[in-house]
Design a protein around this motif. Structure first.
Motif, PDB file in Angstrom:
ATOM      1  N   ALA A   1      -5.706   1.581  -4.444  1.00 28.80           N
ATOM      2  CA  ALA A   1      -5.515   2.115  -3.068  1.00 28.80           C
ATOM      3  C   ALA A   1      -7.000   1.861  -2.465  1.00 28.80           C
ATOM      4  O   ALA A   1      -6.841   1.658  -1.015  1.00 28.80           O
TER       5      ALA A   1
ATOM      6  N   ILE B   1       0.610   4.271  -2.957  1.00 28.20           N
ATOM      7  CA  ILE B   1       0.639   5.757  -2.807  1.00 28.20           C
ATOM      8  C   ILE B   1       2.022   6.500  -3.134  1.00 28.20           C
ATOM      9  O   ILE B   1       1.583   7.557  -3.486  1.00 28.20           O
TER      10      ILE B   1
ATOM     11  N   PHE C   1       0.948  -1.088  -0.056  1.00 27.24           N
ATOM     12  CA  PHE C   1      -0.032  -0.048  -0.109  1.00 27.24           C
ATOM     13  C   PHE C   1       0.985   1.061  -0.041  1.00 27.24           C
ATOM     14  O   PHE C   1       0.638   2.170  -0.828  1.00 27.24           O
TER      15      PHE C   1
END
Length: 384
Positions: free
Chosen positions: A295, A30, A26
């Motif tokens: 996401a 990002i 994750f």
């Protein structure tokens, strides 16, 4: 539901354990979205790192440090400090009309010298914390009761009224979306949401009369952008031209005429998705939106694994805020909603918005790391 309200002692996690529990894919995702933003800002500046791309990366590096600090912190501290932090943000918003910095006819910032920040951005985080704490201790059978709904509604209404007084209609709408989304996630009855929708429809004529002239103009421009193509409709018309001219594959990196020739306003902030779509085309725009969708799937997965109500709502509501920003920005630049000045998360240039968004994602990771933690009132030593 008994598991969610268990009184078992919460296990303590050391740093090495937290590092193992951290969702590294994750974080990489990002980071990739931020790099897309940096590349876009480099293109917007005509192939220069200054003034936007380099600062964007530096701010992300600082934000990344904040993300790790929030992710590795004790979740009990946030549960304990939720109400005081909310009240602090509320106080700062109250101070804005008196000592705030005015820009563009609106007073929304507090600052000293060249440093400034929007208390409303802080409120978007603390509102989630306060509401999540409220529902942590509320028994499930009381969620549907009107008296149990009054405190969270007041917590949402106060920042909305303060944002409208600045005036900042877009931020007020975001408070309503964030707060309403968390109430929905907490299990509040559909009946109340229906009543609110009916109330809003009934109040629309009165609300229209209370809008400022520029706010009315935004709504009228949304309905018919060509009524003032060189004035209030200029932004959205140029945005549609740029997106349409990108076609399927785009004009190529740094080859977008609307952006490079400065026909597109606010191309480094609110309309950066337009610039990206012009250069990368429909395919590039879909890929970027797919990254955002991935996401959100990560966030949903992390929220569903949390045992406590506080952690579950903290992660889910932070994700709904992330979704609201993406949806409103993309809908805004494509003419589906009025222009309200909402940045594209992690891609648009902006200091306060980026840092608060990253802090929100840090809370998602914090909830994930502490997904097996449950709370006892005696442990938290509640202040209220």
């Amino acid at each position: 539901m008994k598991l969610l309200f268990a009184e078992a002692p919460a296990p303590k996690l050391n740093l090495s354990k937290k590092l193992l529990l951290l969702n590294w894919p994750f974080i990489l995702l990002i980071t990739g979205i931020v790099l897309v933003g940096a590349a876009s800002l480099y293109s917007v500046a005509g192939g220069s790192l200054d003034p936007w791309a380099s600062r964007h990366v530096v701010r992300f590096c600082f934000g990344l440090a904040l993300l790790f600090a929030v992710a590795f912190s004790d979740i009990r501290l946030w549960l304990r400090g939720a109400y005081p932090l909310y009240l602090a943000a509320l106080l700062l918003m109250i101070l804005v009309p008196f000592i705030g910095v005015e820009s563009g006819g609106a007073r929304r910032w507090l600052g000293y010298g060249e440093l400034s920040f929007q208390p409303s951005e802080m409120m978007k985080i603390t509102l989630v914390l306060a509401l999540a704490r409220y529902y942590q201790w509320l028994p499930p059978e009381k969620i549907w009761r009107p008296d149990a709904l009054l405190p969270p509604v007041l917590m949402i209404a106060l920042p909305i009224l303060l944002a409208l007084a600045q005036p900042d209609l877009g931020t007020a709408a975001l408070f309503a979306i964030i707060g309403g989304g968390l109430l929905f996630l907490a299990g509040v009855s559909w009946f109340y949401f229906g009543a609110v929708i009916v109330g809003v429809v009934v109040a629309l004529p009165h609300a229209w009369e209370k809008l400022h002239d520029y706010q009315r103009e935004r709504v009228l421009t949304f309905i018919d952008p060509e009524r003032d193509p060189l004035g209030s409709g200029y932004h959205i018309l140029q945005s549609k031209i740029a997106i349409g001219s990108g076609g399927l594959a785009g004009k190529g990196y740094m080859q977008g005429t609307q952006a490079q020739l400065n026909f597109l306003p606010e191309k480094h902030t609110d309309f950066i998705f337009t610039m990206f779509a012009e250069e990368m085309g429909f395919v590039g725009a879909v890929v970027l939106l797919a990254l955002y969708l991935l996401a959100l799937l990560f966030i949903t997965y992390m929220a569903l694994r949390c045992r406590s109500i506080f952690a579950k709502l903290l992660a889910a509501a932070s994700g709904s805020r992330f979704l609201a920003y993406v949806f409103i920005n993309v809908a805004m630049v494509t003419g589906l909603v009025p222009v309200v000045g909402v940045p594209l998360p992690l891609v648009s240039y902006g200091g306060t918005s980026m840092l608060t968004m990253i802090i929100g994602l840090g809370f998602v990771l914090n909830a994930h790391i502490n997904r097996n933690v449950t709370f006892r009132r005696s442990e938290v030593r509640a202040l209220w």
